[in-house]
Design a protein around this motif. Structure first.
Motif, PDB file in Angstrom:
ATOM      1  N   GLY A 248      -0.080   3.494  -3.119  1.00 15.03           N
ATOM      2  CA  GLY A 248      -1.092   4.525  -2.856  1.00 15.03           C
ATOM      3  C   GLY A 248      -0.724   5.453  -1.728  1.00 15.03           C
TER       4      GLY A 248
ATOM      5  N   ILE B 137      -9.621   0.135  -4.196  1.00 21.39           N
ATOM      6  CA  ILE B 137      -9.597   1.587  -4.018  1.00 21.39           C
ATOM      7  C   ILE B 137      -8.688   2.154  -5.102  1.00 21.39           C
ATOM      8  N   ARG B 138      -9.246   3.004  -5.928  1.00 20.90           N
ATOM      9  CA  ARG B 138      -8.488   3.501  -7.074  1.00 20.90           C
ATOM     10  C   ARG B 138      -8.760   5.009  -7.243  1.00 20.90           C
TER      11      ARG B 138
ATOM     12  N   ASN C 173      -7.028  -3.728  -2.089  1.00 17.08           N
ATOM     13  CA  ASN C 173      -6.023  -3.311  -3.070  1.00 17.08           C
ATOM     14  C   ASN C 173      -6.138  -1.806  -3.296  1.00 17.08           C
ATOM     15  N   LEU C 174      -4.984  -1.118  -3.277  1.00 16.69           N
ATOM     16  CA  LEU C 174      -4.921   0.323  -3.512  1.00 16.69           C
ATOM     17  C   LEU C 174      -4.185   0.578  -4.811  1.00 16.69           C
TER      18      LEU C 174
ATOM     19  N   ARG D  98      -9.242  11.694   2.366  1.00 13.41           N
ATOM     20  CA  ARG D  98      -8.839  10.586   3.215  1.00 13.41           C
ATOM     21  C   ARG D  98      -9.834  10.347   4.349  1.00 13.41           C
TER      22      ARG D  98
ATOM     23  N   LEU E 202      -3.084   8.317  -0.859  1.00 13.72           N
ATOM     24  CA  LEU E 202      -4.388   7.926  -0.328  1.00 13.72           C
ATOM     25  C   LEU E 202      -4.347   7.652   1.169  1.00 13.72           C
TER      26      LEU E 202
ATOM     27  N   VAL F 271     -14.288   3.637  -4.821  1.00 18.54           N
ATOM     28  CA  VAL F 271     -14.175   2.476  -3.945  1.00 18.54           C
ATOM     29  C   VAL F 271     -15.185   1.441  -4.425  1.00 18.54           C
TER      30      VAL F 271
ATOM     31  N   ASP G  81      -2.991   4.115  -6.789  1.00 16.30           N
ATOM     32  CA  ASP G  81      -2.920   5.570  -6.996  1.00 16.30           C
ATOM     33  C   ASP G  81      -2.237   5.807  -8.335  1.00 16.30           C
TER      34      ASP G  81
ATOM     35  N   ASP H 274       0.831  -1.211   0.000  1.00 13.50           N
ATOM     36  CA  ASP H 274       0.000   0.000   0.000  1.00 13.50           C
ATOM     37  C   ASP H 274       0.865   1.261   0.000  1.00 13.50           C
TER      38      ASP H 274
ATOM     39  N   ILE I 196      -7.999   0.092   6.789  1.00 15.61           N
ATOM     40  CA  ILE I 196      -7.559  -0.973   5.884  1.00 15.61           C
ATOM     41  C   ILE I 196      -7.075  -2.175   6.683  1.00 15.61           C
TER      42      ILE I 196
END
Length: 344
Positions: free
Chosen positions: A247, A306-307, A270-271, A289, A250, A318, A273, A243, A259
């Motif tokens: 990201g 999460i993108r 899964n993140l 955030r 984020l 999300v 960014d 992470d 998380i």
């Protein structure tokens, strides 16, 4: 006193000295038209002092430039050319041929040379050299070329040439100084960015040690024989490190905690960014955030994605997926869809 005021005072004193020489008629018998000499003085001094003290004009783009670099108006140029033509010819015409080599007459050679030197310093090189050409022609006509050069014309030419060389050197120095200032700013910016990256790397290393340190210590103590709980902790530590790489923008403490809570209950998080948060300020990121942490706290999905979003109105998307009623992994259903709006 400033350097400019000192130079202006020197120019004032020197031109006044040259003009005073024109009033010391050592051989009055050679003076046929004394009023012309006085008239030449009356024309010369105001024009010269105009170029010494006048602030000049400039365009709006030049308003921030030093006064010495601003240009005198065109009517000042016309007065200087008038003085270069009238003052020498009137003075030579006012005396007999025998008196033209006297100091109270030849002062005009040095006087016009001084005026053109001032004009050169005022960054009008063409005007200065045209004035010197006029002076050379006038003096050569009345005195002859050899006599003109021997009575001060060489010195006047040298003054103007030296002034131009000095101005060229000053301009080059100013350009070099500006270039060095730009290089210094670039170096400072690079150093600041490197310091920021070093701080960021230290933070990442600290977080990695916090996440993976206890797991590694237990792995070493047990010789690699980890309990199921330790293996789960290792997987969570690996995911948290991932992470941090995928990201960073984020994450804050609140998002990390939510998380970790989701992973402890068995969810896969899964993140990603992909640059969708670029350009947002710190306060906007804090708002995003905070809302993301709130969404994650209420989520019950088995898989959370999460993108960041490239959309101009959506900052983060999300998506939550869970297995369908059949229990097959191929029948995942979307049970959570949340778009976090980009702050206006």
């Amino acid at each position: 006193m400033t350097v400019r005021s000192i130079l202006s005072a020197i120019a004032l004193a020197f031109t006044a000295y040259l003009a005073a020489r024109g009033l010391l008629w050592t051989e009055p018998d050679t003076v046929e038209r004394g009023w012309l000499i006085v008239a030449a003085l009356v024309l010369y001094l105001p024009v010269t002092w105009l170029w010494v003290f006048a602030i000049g004009t400039g365009t709006p783009e030049q308003s921030a430039e030093p006064r010495a670099t601003r240009r005198v108006p065109n009517w000042g140029v016309a007065l200087a050319m008038l003085a270069a033509v009238v003052v020498p010819n009137a003075t030579f015409f006012a005396v007999t041929e025998a008196g033209r080599t006297q100091p109270f007459v030849t002062w005009v050679i040095g006087a016009i040379g001084a005026l053109m030197t001032i004009i050169m310093i005022r960054r009008r090189p063409i005007v200065a050299w045209v004035g010197m050409a006029v002076l050379t022609l006038s003096a050569s006509f009345w005195l002859g070329p050899l006599a003109a050069f021997s009575l001060g014309l060489v010195g006047s030419l040298v003054w103007v040439a030296a002034a131009q060389l000095v101005m060229i050197a000053l301009d080059r120095t100013a350009r070099d100084a500006d270039h060095l200032a730009e290089l210094q700013q670039a170096a400072s910016a690079w150093q600041a960015s490197q310091s920021g990256r070093q701080r960021e790397r230290r933070i990442h290393v600290q977080r990695a040690l916090q996440a993976a340190g206890p797991v590694l210590a237990r792995t070493i103590e047990s010789g690699g024989n980890l309990r199921p709980s330790d293996k789960a902790a290792a997987r969570r530590a690996e995911a948290s490190l991932r992470d941090e790489l995928r990201g960073t923008r984020l994450l804050d403490d609140g998002v990390r905690a939510e998380i970790d809570a989701a992973r402890r209950r068995g969810a896969v998080v899964n993140l990603f960014d992909e640059g969708g948060l670029a350009g947002l300020g710190a306060s906007d990121l804090d708002d995003i955030r905070t809302e993301l942490a709130s969404v994650l706290s209420d989520a019950v999905s088995e898989r959370l994605i999460i993108r960041t979003s490239p959309h101009h109105e959506v900052a983060v998307t999300v998506v939550g997926r869970s297995r369908g009623e059949g229990g097959s992994g191929d029948d995942d259903e979307v049970d959570l869809w949340r778009e976090i709006r980009r702050p206006r």
